[in-house]
Design a protein around this motif. Structure first.
Motif, short mmCIF file in Angstrom:
data_model
loop_
_atom_site.label_atom_id
_atom_site.label_comp_id
_atom_site.label_asym_id
_atom_site.label_seq_id
_atom_site.Cartn_x
_atom_site.Cartn_y
_atom_site.Cartn_z
N ILE A 264 4.43 6.57 37.60
CA ILE A 264 5.77 6.97 37.15
C ILE A 264 6.39 7.96 38.14
O ILE A 264 7.57 7.88 38.49
CB ILE A 264 5.70 7.57 35.73
N GLN A 265 5.57 8.90 38.61
CA GLN A 265 6.07 9.89 39.56
C GLN A 265 6.41 9.25 40.90
O GLN A 265 7.45 9.56 41.51
CB GLN A 265 5.01 10.99 39.74
N SER A 267 7.14 6.10 41.46
CA SER A 267 8.22 5.12 41.36
C SER A 267 9.60 5.76 41.51
O SER A 267 10.59 5.05 41.69
CB SER A 267 8.14 4.40 40.01
N SER A 268 9.68 7.09 41.40
CA SER A 268 10.98 7.76 41.56
C SER A 268 11.44 7.81 43.02
O SER A 268 12.59 8.15 43.29
CB SER A 268 10.90 9.19 41.01
N ILE A 269 10.54 7.47 43.96
CA ILE A 269 10.92 7.45 45.36
C ILE A 269 11.84 6.26 45.60
O ILE A 269 11.49 5.13 45.28
CB ILE A 269 9.67 7.36 46.26
N PRO A 270 13.01 6.46 46.16
CA PRO A 270 13.94 5.33 46.38
C PRO A 270 13.38 4.35 47.39
O PRO A 270 12.64 4.73 48.31
CB PRO A 270 15.21 6.02 46.89
#
Length: 751
Positions: A264-265, A267-270
């Motif tokens: 989840i953490q 996946s926040s990377i664009p």
């Protein structure tokens, strides 16, 4: 004799004996003898470019008895082709330096000293080139390093796969082995302790406040995850047993929890980042490319540049009236140009050698063995780096995020590379895989039986940068079968992980049954009912657009798959999971990422394989029965026959590559246990029987795939069997439901 023949004529016919010469040096024993002295006498007289393919072996020779001669050869390569050796030499030096600091030894010290001298020579002879390359690589190492969350996610994923494999092994093993279960829990306890120390405790030991951005991110990461991680895995210092109190099932459950949290953490990377944001320095890089022509940097080859300007009518009349004066003027102009370039080369430090005059940074991967052509290179004509692409792509490869960066060449093409973090053994093995692909590709082009079928191999450029960082050439048209499956699931609104969970649950349903194979087979058939067998076919059909392109792609893909499958079987390459089955939608090439040999605990290749290569449902459905019998099997048999026809020339190269690979494998496995203090010569003598046996096994597998001559059949063989019976048997094994159902969950046999 071999080296003198190469000196007289540097053709493929004679250069094929170079690995034989390198392999013979080990017969001198523990100290240099007649073979080493003879090799040193004649090897230095050869042109430097003939050694470009064998740079990895020359670097490892720095720790053997032929170190002085290898150093002299590498110095010649530095003078003539600095950008061919810069990347492997730099990574080799950093790797050996770290090993020597951890486990000092006399041979290791000599190797590090020689490597350091070569690095110094490269820096002094090509100072401008050195500064440019070092600046670029420093930005790669610092700016493109994965975050702590990404590193911890990769570690947790690897531990989860190991734990699930161990759990499956215990479930199918006999009862009454509580001591083994305790040993497994203790092993995971020690591993988790090391993980906690690496990511949390060692980072929080410093009492000084963080000063730079990296230190601040380290403190924030430790503050966010340290307490929860150690609590979940019972690492509280007040407890005595630690993670030993957790069962293997509890450990798997906790690891899955942490994998979800970190995913989840992460996946926040664009997926796309501006290069200006990632590395402002690289985004401002802009190189001017000199206008060079073939031989421009070689003072011994006086050639004139191509005409750039149309001559006037008056000049033409003058030239026609005095041809001798025109020729003399042209030669004088060419000589002056060559002398000026040679002077620039001397200033740069190349000494006037071929290729030493240009300080422009080349696009990596344009020298052998990263390309299939191993003839004399022309650095003046290589594509030079003009600037970097304005965006950086972030994508997932093998359960980890990698950055894709583009390099714009002087010819207008964008070369794309993945920046991957990998252990040194993986990088060295992939280098040897590229060498094998080049050797086999040369044989396929040479033999008529393979040339008629247009069989070809193309290796992937692997550029080492540091001990655990490398660049891998990959175009945007490359896609894995896992990515195709995930896209299909997203299109239908289905979670891609549901199928794997269903397979595991169905396999656990009959865990008390004595026939575990039957339980997995039933689970496999159940899962196959929920997964379409035409996912790959539909994707390729949509990508091609029309039937003619689709059929041409299908036929080329089948031949490429046959070559890849032959190498999988012959070289015992396992773990062909969907993420490692990559194809190109541009030319139907089947690529070989992470194409590594699989050794047993004793260092031998596995003799009996139930699944020789990956030919699962979607691949078989895409090929179809007609191409399977009409293209796949004949292509596999023809390639095996072509390789065996050159057996005498390939045997030394196979022995040399297997020798270096098994030594690297042994050192990587025994580094923590024995300290890696044994000399390379001692390891060679200990592992010599394994090298011989593995090479014999590879040749035996190739012989099984090759066509059988009816005149050479044994009395016990059925004369009515087809000549390609061996390849047909392997296809039957690879497509058997009973065999592929027993593969691990990560193999995804239902795809």
């Amino acid at each position: 004799c071999y080296l003198e023949a190469i000196q007289c004529e540097s053709s493929d016919k004679y250069r094929v004996h170079l690995p034989r010469c390198l392999l013979m040096l080990s017969k001198d024993g523990k100290s240099p003898g007649l073979l080493c002295s003879t090799f040193g006498k004649y090897a230095r007289l050869l042109p430097s470019w003939v050694w470009l393919t064998w740079i990895p072996q020359l670097l490892t020779s720095l720790s053997r008895i032929e170190a002085k001669t290898a150093k002299a050869i590498l110095e010649g390569i530095i003078a003539s082709y600095p950008q061919a050796i810069y990347f492997p030499l730099r990574a080799f030096y950093l790797e050996r330096r770290d090993i020597e600091r951890s486990h000092p030894s006399s041979s290791g010290t000599i190797c590090v000293n020689y490597t350091e001298e070569l690095m110094t020579k490269l820096r002094k002879t090509h100072p401008a080139l050195w500064i440019s390359l070092e600046t670029i690589l420093e930005e790669f190492i610092i700016r493109f390093r994965p975050s702590y969350e990404e590193e911890l996610l990769a570690t947790v994923t690897a531990l989860l796969q190991r734990a699930e494999s161990q759990f499956e092994h215990q479930r199918h093993s006999s009862d009454g082995k509580g001591s083994d279960e305790d040993a497994v829990r203790a092993s995971f306890s020690r591993t988790l302790e090391r993980v906690s120390t690496k990511f949390f405790r060692s980072q929080s030991e410093g009492s000084s406040p963080p000063k730079d951005d990296r230190a601040k991110k380290t403190a924030e990461f430790s503050h966010r995850y340290k307490e929860a991680f150690e609590t979940d895995f019972s690492m509280n210092p007040s407890t005595d047993k630690g993670a030993n109190r957790l069962t293997l099932t509890d450990i798997i459950s906790k690891l899955k929890k942490w994998k979800r949290i970190l995913e989840i953490q992460v996946s926040s990377i664009p997926p796309m980042l501006p290069l200006m944001q990632v590395s402002p320095l690289l985004s401002s890089f802009s190189f001017s490319v000199p206008d060079l022509w073939p031989g421009a940097c070689d003072p011994h080859c006086i050639t004139s540049p191509p005409q750039r300007k149309r001559k006037s009518d008056n000049e033409s009349v003058l030239n026609q009236s005095s041809p001798s004066a025109s020729a003399a003027a042209a030669m004088a102009t060419a000589a002056a140009a060559a002398r000026s370039v040679a002077l620039a080369s001397v200033y740069e430090g190349g000494g006037g050698y071929f290729g030493g005059g240009s300080a422009s940074v080349e696009i990596p991967g344009q020298y052998s063995p990263n390309i299939m052509n191993d003839s004399k290179p022309a650095p003046e004509l290589h594509s030079k780096l003009v600037k970097f692409a304005s965006t950086v792509e972030v994508s997932r490869r093998n359960e980890q995020l990698v950055r894709r960066i583009g390099m714009i060449g002087s010819h207008g093409k964008v070369h794309e590379f993945l920046l991957q973090f990998a252990i040194p053994y993986w990088t060295r093995t992939d280098e040897r895989t590229a060498q094998l692909h080049q050797l086999f590709g040369r044989v396929l082009r040479k033999e008529a039986i393979s040339s008629r079928r247009n069989l070809w191999l193309k290796n992937t450029a692997i550029i080492p940068i540091a001990q655990r960082l490398r660049m891998t050439a990959e175009e945007k048209c490359h896609i894995s079968i896992e990515d195709i499956y995930i896209k299909d699931c997203h299109r239908r609104g289905i979670d891609p992980n549901v199928v794997s969970q269903l397979f595991v649950e169905k396999s656990k349903h009959d865990k008390n049954s004595t026939d575990s194979k039957a339980a997995k087979l039933d689970a496999y058939h159940t899962v196959c009912k929920t997964v379409d067998s035409r996912i790959l076919s539909r994707y390729i059909q949509n990508a091609m657009g029309n039937s003619e392109r689709y059929f041409q792609f299908q036929r080329t893909f089948t031949a490429q798959l046959a070559l890849n499958s032959l190498l999988q079987y012959a070289l015992d390459v396992n773990e062909r999971i969907p993420s490692k089955f990559v194809l190109s939608t541009r030319n139907a090439q089947v690529l070989s990422p992470d194409f590594r040999f699989s050794y047993s605990n004793q260092g031998f290749l596995e003799e009996n394989k139930s699944v020789p290569f990956r030919l699962t449902r979607n691949i078989e459905s895409f090929i179809g029965p007609h191409l399977l019998s009409g293209v796949f099997i004949p292509a596999m048999a023809s390639a095996a026959s072509a390789i065996l026809a050159n057996q005498n020339d390939l045997d030394p190269a196979l022995s040399l590559l297997f020798r270096d690979d098994i030594i690297s494998w042994y050192v990587s496995k025994s580094a923590q246990r024995e300290g890696s203090i044994r000399s390379t010569q001692d390891l060679e003598r200990q592992l010599a029987d394994r090298v011989t046996r593995n090479v014999s096994l590879v040749k035996g597998r190739l012989k099984k795939c090759a066509p059988i001559d009816s005149k050479s059949k044994d009395d016990n063989q059925d004369l009515n069997l087809p000549t390609d019976e061996g390849a047909r048997q392997l296809v039957a094994m690879a497509t058997s439901s009973e065999n592929i159902a027993q593969m691990s969950v990560s193999y995804c046999p239902w795809l």
